[in-house]
Design a protein around this motif. Structure first.
Motif, mmCIF file in Angstrom:
data_model
loop_
_atom_site.group_PDB
_atom_site.id
_atom_site.type_symbol
_atom_site.label_atom_id
_atom_site.label_comp_id
_atom_site.label_asym_id
_atom_site.label_seq_id
_atom_site.Cartn_x
_atom_site.Cartn_y
_atom_site.Cartn_z
ATOM 1 N N TYR A 181 0.882 -1.199 -0.020
ATOM 2 C CA TYR A 181 -0.023 0.032 -0.063
ATOM 3 C C TYR A 181 0.917 1.444 -0.020
ATOM 4 N N ALA A 182 1.886 1.233 0.920
ATOM 5 C CA ALA A 182 2.876 2.384 1.122
ATOM 6 C C ALA A 182 3.416 2.580 -0.308
ATOM 7 N N ASP A 183 3.760 1.581 -0.990
ATOM 8 C CA ASP A 183 4.553 1.590 -2.394
ATOM 9 C C ASP A 183 3.589 2.272 -3.192
ATOM 10 N N THR A 184 2.375 1.858 -3.253
ATOM 11 C CA THR A 184 1.101 2.443 -4.316
ATOM 12 C C THR A 184 1.080 4.024 -4.087
ATOM 13 N N VAL A 185 1.119 4.378 -2.617
ATOM 14 C CA VAL A 185 0.939 5.945 -2.480
ATOM 15 C C VAL A 185 2.171 6.625 -2.637
ATOM 16 N N PHE A 186 3.211 5.914 -2.513
ATOM 17 C CA PHE A 186 4.380 6.981 -2.839
ATOM 18 C C PHE A 186 4.561 7.043 -4.318
ATOM 19 N N ARG A 187 4.422 6.232 -5.304
ATOM 20 C CA ARG A 187 4.609 6.086 -6.328
ATOM 21 C C ARG A 187 3.484 7.115 -7.259
ATOM 22 N N ALA A 188 2.163 7.430 -6.446
ATOM 23 C CA ALA A 188 1.228 8.306 -6.756
ATOM 24 C C ALA A 188 1.605 9.436 -6.592
ATOM 25 N N LEU A 189 1.932 9.911 -5.446
ATOM 26 C CA LEU A 189 2.055 11.261 -4.469
ATOM 27 C C LEU A 189 3.447 11.476 -4.411
ATOM 28 N N GLY A 190 4.469 10.479 -4.405
ATOM 29 C CA GLY A 190 5.735 10.938 -3.820
ATOM 30 C C GLY A 190 6.339 12.289 -4.400
ATOM 31 N N ASP A 191 6.039 12.713 -5.674
ATOM 32 C CA ASP A 191 6.780 13.796 -6.146
ATOM 33 C C ASP A 191 6.016 15.207 -5.876
ATOM 34 N N ARG A 192 4.946 15.081 -4.860
ATOM 35 C CA ARG A 192 4.185 16.146 -4.427
ATOM 36 C C ARG A 192 4.428 16.424 -2.921
ATOM 37 N N ILE A 193 4.803 15.329 -2.243
ATOM 38 C CA ILE A 193 4.710 15.558 -0.681
ATOM 39 C C ILE A 193 6.238 15.468 -0.173
ATOM 40 N N PRO A 194 6.500 16.445 0.357
ATOM 41 C CA PRO A 194 8.179 16.365 0.891
ATOM 42 C C PRO A 194 8.483 15.643 2.262
ATOM 43 N N VAL A 195 7.228 15.258 3.079
ATOM 44 C CA VAL A 195 7.632 14.549 4.304
ATOM 45 C C VAL A 195 6.435 13.484 4.435
ATOM 46 N N TRP A 196 6.819 12.183 4.801
ATOM 47 C CA TRP A 196 6.004 11.207 4.958
ATOM 48 C C TRP A 196 6.351 10.400 6.308
ATOM 49 N N LEU A 197 5.253 10.290 6.846
ATOM 50 C CA LEU A 197 5.158 9.679 8.354
ATOM 51 C C LEU A 197 4.573 8.293 8.130
ATOM 52 N N THR A 198 5.069 7.342 8.688
ATOM 53 C CA THR A 198 4.683 5.901 8.353
ATOM 54 C C THR A 198 3.443 5.356 9.227
ATOM 55 N N VAL A 199 3.726 5.111 10.430
ATOM 56 C CA VAL A 199 2.697 4.593 11.340
ATOM 57 C C VAL A 199 2.466 5.854 12.411
ATOM 58 N N ASN A 200 1.228 5.821 12.714
ATOM 59 C CA ASN A 200 1.100 6.801 13.818
ATOM 60 C C ASN A 200 0.732 6.304 15.003
ATOM 61 N N GLU A 201 1.506 6.596 16.007
ATOM 62 C CA GLU A 201 1.253 6.174 17.666
ATOM 63 C C GLU A 201 1.169 4.411 17.633
ATOM 64 N N PRO A 202 1.971 3.605 17.144
ATOM 65 C CA PRO A 202 1.773 2.387 17.541
ATOM 66 C C PRO A 202 1.303 2.090 18.810
ATOM 67 N N LYS A 203 1.920 2.732 19.573
ATOM 68 C CA LYS A 203 1.546 2.294 21.295
ATOM 69 C C LYS A 203 -0.048 2.475 21.638
ATOM 70 N N THR A 204 -0.701 3.413 20.869
ATOM 71 C CA THR A 204 -1.834 3.669 21.053
ATOM 72 C C THR A 204 -2.779 2.411 20.326
ATOM 73 N N VAL A 205 -2.257 1.992 19.569
ATOM 74 C CA VAL A 205 -3.025 0.856 19.004
ATOM 75 C C VAL A 205 -2.738 -0.487 19.803
ATOM 76 N N VAL A 206 -1.476 -0.620 20.391
ATOM 77 C CA VAL A 206 -1.359 -1.679 21.116
ATOM 78 C C VAL A 206 -2.182 -1.600 22.581
ATOM 79 N N GLN A 207 -2.016 -0.463 23.169
ATOM 80 C CA GLN A 207 -2.584 -0.320 24.586
ATOM 81 C C GLN A 207 -4.044 0.029 24.289
ATOM 82 N N ASN A 208 -4.536 0.788 23.650
ATOM 83 C CA ASN A 208 -6.133 0.911 23.620
ATOM 84 C C ASN A 208 -6.887 0.071 22.743
ATOM 85 N N GLY A 209 -6.146 -0.530 21.607
ATOM 86 C CA GLY A 209 -6.900 -1.570 20.756
ATOM 87 C C GLY A 209 -6.730 -3.018 21.212
ATOM 88 N N TYR A 210 -5.814 -3.533 21.993
ATOM 89 C CA TYR A 210 -5.679 -4.735 22.213
ATOM 90 C C TYR A 210 -5.355 -5.086 23.854
#
Length: 496
Positions: free
Chosen positions: A202-231
């Motif tokens: 999925y990330a590769d798809t997005v990079f190749r579609a928008l990578g020339d337009r976006i100067p900064v990418w963040l991968t995963v937001n707050e993995p800790k919150t998924v862990v603690q609140n989700g599981y």
């Protein structure tokens, strides 16, 4: 995993207990470190004529070219949950399940940003934002999380990103802000190692579609919150309470991060990439050796479990020992995983909301006033401590703050204004702490207030408002709050 460890993990993720009446002044950063802690729609009232005349004051000037921004996430603001080929996400399922969210609220409409993005971008321009941190909805790009992308979804983000660039606002895109495609959850979700591989595709798809337009990418937001609140607590999607699964999920989220970094490098795009991690400075609640030891381990679960693999290529040994050799995390680490997870990043996004005070038995205490979100203690010095700690312990990696904010019960007055004075005080105090950190040598490049707009606040529904812009949900009218006018002046002054 022992029964005692299970209890500690659940306690660690549970809401903080009621105030205990502990006496004494909280330990400062140096004392805490010595003890083993972490240490460090139309828009209304948008014209200049509505800004109060600034009083004469000394301004704490930020470095030249410091970036001022605001942040949102897709599920919290976009709405259009069933439009243009978007698939179901775990948050669609979770929020539509009776009893999961306050008032049964969902993100089906949210702030209707999907339809109102041009006016929202105009609002950002009028505020003077330099940067806008948003997230891309995985199920909007791949309805089932795999396969051929949904072109209508990609086109939406392309239009929005082009609109930002046309207005002189730098796009900062987050690839995953918790809205996992439900089809992948049905196949095991983040407990399934394959989900990390699907994320890389999925990330590769997005990079190749928008990578020339976006100067900064963040991968995963707050993995800790998924862990603690989700599981652990089950307060967030997918709503599980399984401590052993939780930390395998942590590993797969970080593996997904590393695979996305590798995919980005493979495109040859010149932008930058890194993770977004929420960090909580941990302080011992008293001077006892037991509190110091408990704080060190608590910090391992809160901070080092997520920082060390990415920035050092290893998991903290005390956390692994506490989980035990038979934990799913330990058994789930394959050869080469940590090399992938620690693929070099260009920056680290830090998100700060609250400190944690740890008792000798591994529990927590409140020491400071809380916001309307009971988990948030208001302690600006903790912001300074966590920023300086990252630089001290992990070196001079460039930092950006991608979330920092205060939820309040804002009221639209009869004269059409929203006076959120508490938010102004909160932001001023935290920006002052950030300025101190920069003065102390922290390479902080930018700051993004959470949030630009009032939005769907996960299990809290729409009762808690984090935005500097008020959203009148029945009409979707945007109204600048006092904090928005104040923040515009901060940007003009490049200081507080």
């Amino acid at each position: 995993m022992s029964i005692l460890t299970r209890r500690r993990l659940l306690h660690r993720a549970a809401p903080f207990p009621a105030p205990t009446g502990a006496t004494g002044t909280p330990l400062g950063a140096a004392a805490a470190l010595a003890a083993g802690a972490t240490g460090p729609g139309a828009v209304t009232a948008s014209g200049d004529e509505h800004d109060p005349a600034p009083a004469p004051r000394d301004v704490l000037r930020f470095p030249e070219n410091f970036g001022w921004g605001a942040a949102t996430s897709a599920y919290q603001i976009e709405g259009a949950a069933k439009e243009d080929g978007r698939g179901e996400s775990v948050w669609d399922t979770f929020s539509r399940t009776p009893g999961r969210t306050l008032n049964g609220d969902t993100g089906d409409v949210a702030a209707d940003h999907y339809h109102r993005w041009p006016e929202d971008l105009d609002l950002m321009r009028d505020l003077g934002l330099h940067s806008y941190r948003f997230s891309i909805s995985w199920p909007r790009v791949q309805a089932d999380g795999t396969g051929k992308p949904n072109q209508r979804g990609l086109d939406f983000y392309r239009r929005m990103v082009d609109g930002l660039n046309e207005r002189g606002i730098a796009p900062m895109a987050t690839l995953f802000h918790w809205d996992l495609p439900q089809a992948l959850q049905d196949a095991g979700g983040w407990e399934n190692r394959d989900t990390a591989l699907r994320f890389a595709d999925y990330a590769d798809t997005v990079f190749r579609a928008l990578g020339d337009r976006i100067p900064v990418w963040l991968t995963v937001n707050e993995p800790k919150t998924v862990v603690q609140n989700g599981y652990l607590t089950g307060h967030h999607a997918p709503g599980k309470q399984d401590p052993d699964a939780a930390y395998l999920v942590a590993h797969h989220l970080q593996l997904a991060h590393g695979l996305a970094v590798q995919a980005f490098r493979a495109t040859g795009e010149p932008g930058r990439i890194g993770p977004a991690i929420n960090l909580h400075p941990c302080y011992p609640a008293d001077d006892s050796p037991a509190a110091a030891a408990a704080t060190r381990l608590y910090d391992g679960y809160e901070n080092r479990l997520y920082l060390d693999p990415i920035l050092r290529g290893s998991y903290p040994s005390d956390v692994l020992a506490d989980l035990g050799p038979d934990s799913r995390l330990v058994r789930g680490i394959a050869d080469g995983d940590l090399a992938v997870i620690s693929a070099p990043v260009d920056l680290l996004a830090v998100q700060y909301y609250t400190p944690i005070y740890v008792t000798a038995d591994g529990g927590t205490e409140r020491r400071w006033p809380t916001s309307v979100a009971a988990w948030q203690q208001i302690y600006p010095d903790g912001f300074y401590d966590i920023l300086t700690r990252v630089t001290r312990d992990y070196g001079p990696i460039p930092l950006t703050v991608t979330e920092n904010g205060l939820p309040t019960i804002d009221v639209l007055a009869a004269d059409g204004t929203v006076d959120d004075a508490a938010r102004v005080d909160f932001l001023r105090d935290h920006l002052s702490a950030a300025h101190r950190a920069i003065t102390a040598g922290v390479p902080l490049e930018s700051y993004h207030v959470w949030s630009l707009l009032d939005n769907f606040e996960w299990e809290a529904g729409y009762d808690q408002r984090f935005g500097i812009v008020y959203v009148d949900y029945p009409t979707q009218r945007r109204i600048l709050k006092r904090s928005a006018h104040w923040y515009r002046q901060v940007i003009r002054d490049n200081g507080v």
